[in-house]
Design an enzyme around this catalytic site. Sequence first.
Site, mmCIF file in Angstrom:
data_model
loop_
_atom_site.group_PDB
_atom_site.id
_atom_site.type_symbol
_atom_site.label_atom_id
_atom_site.label_comp_id
_atom_site.label_asym_id
_atom_site.label_seq_id
_atom_site.Cartn_x
_atom_site.Cartn_y
_atom_site.Cartn_z
ATOM 1 C CD GLU A 195 -8.468 -9.399 -4.398
ATOM 2 O OE1 GLU A 195 -9.418 -9.125 -3.647
ATOM 3 O OE2 GLU A 195 -7.361 -9.813 -3.972
ATOM 4 C CE LYS A 254 -3.982 -2.359 2.004
ATOM 5 N NZ LYS A 254 -5.152 -2.247 2.918
ATOM 6 C CG ASN A 259 -3.971 -2.677 6.400
ATOM 7 O OD1 ASN A 259 -3.730 -2.206 5.290
ATOM 8 N ND2 ASN A 259 -5.034 -3.429 6.641
ATOM 9 C CG HIS A 316 -5.250 -6.528 -0.900
ATOM 10 N ND1 HIS A 316 -6.523 -6.432 -0.401
ATOM 11 C CD2 HIS A 316 -5.278 -7.501 -1.860
ATOM 12 C CE1 HIS A 316 -7.296 -7.311 -1.041
ATOM 13 N NE2 HIS A 316 -6.571 -7.959 -1.929
ATOM 14 C CE1 TYR A 330 -9.284 -3.175 -0.721
ATOM 15 C CE2 TYR A 330 -8.418 -1.299 -1.933
ATOM 16 C CZ TYR A 330 -8.228 -2.364 -1.073
ATOM 17 O OH TYR A 330 -6.978 -2.629 -0.554
#
Length: 141
Positions: free
Chosen positions: A128, A11, A114, A117, A51
Amino acid sequence: MTGNKTFTMIKPTAVAQGSVGKILDRILEEGYLILALKMVHLCQREAEAFYEVHKERPFFGSLTEYMSSGPIVAAILQKDNAVDDYRTLIGATNPGDAAEGTIRKLYGTDLGRNAVHGSDSRENAEIECSFFFSGMEEMSW
Ligand code: UDP
Ligand code: MG
């Protein structure tokens, strides 16, 4: 090489803080093959499409704004039991709850930031991987 595939993104904050090399090194150390890899700066619409499953959730706006705030690194990973094992390797969604030594514990800062993913099922991993990569971009080792 047998096994299944999972999809990961590093991320924006983890990319910006220079953690890409360390995270990819950890992934390789854990026995994953990298089948495809690229750095992309998503626009918000692309982040919303990725998402979409979360579109009714209260964090959808902040999540997609964040995921389009800077470049991310996307990869397809292969290993035996890759989907489940990678979820274990990254740790709980909130880095504060993640087990010691997990990628989110080491490189994440909070629930939104975080670090990585990881796909939550084989079916979503396929979706994905195809979202980011064409078949031509994927190696077969
Ligand atoms: N997220 C957030 N707020 C929340 C829950 C999730 O910002 O209350 C973010 C978090 O970064 C997470 C992503 O939305 O990684 C997707 O949520 P999901 O529940 O799918 O968690 P994951 O599968 O990434 O562990
Ligand atoms: Mg998820």
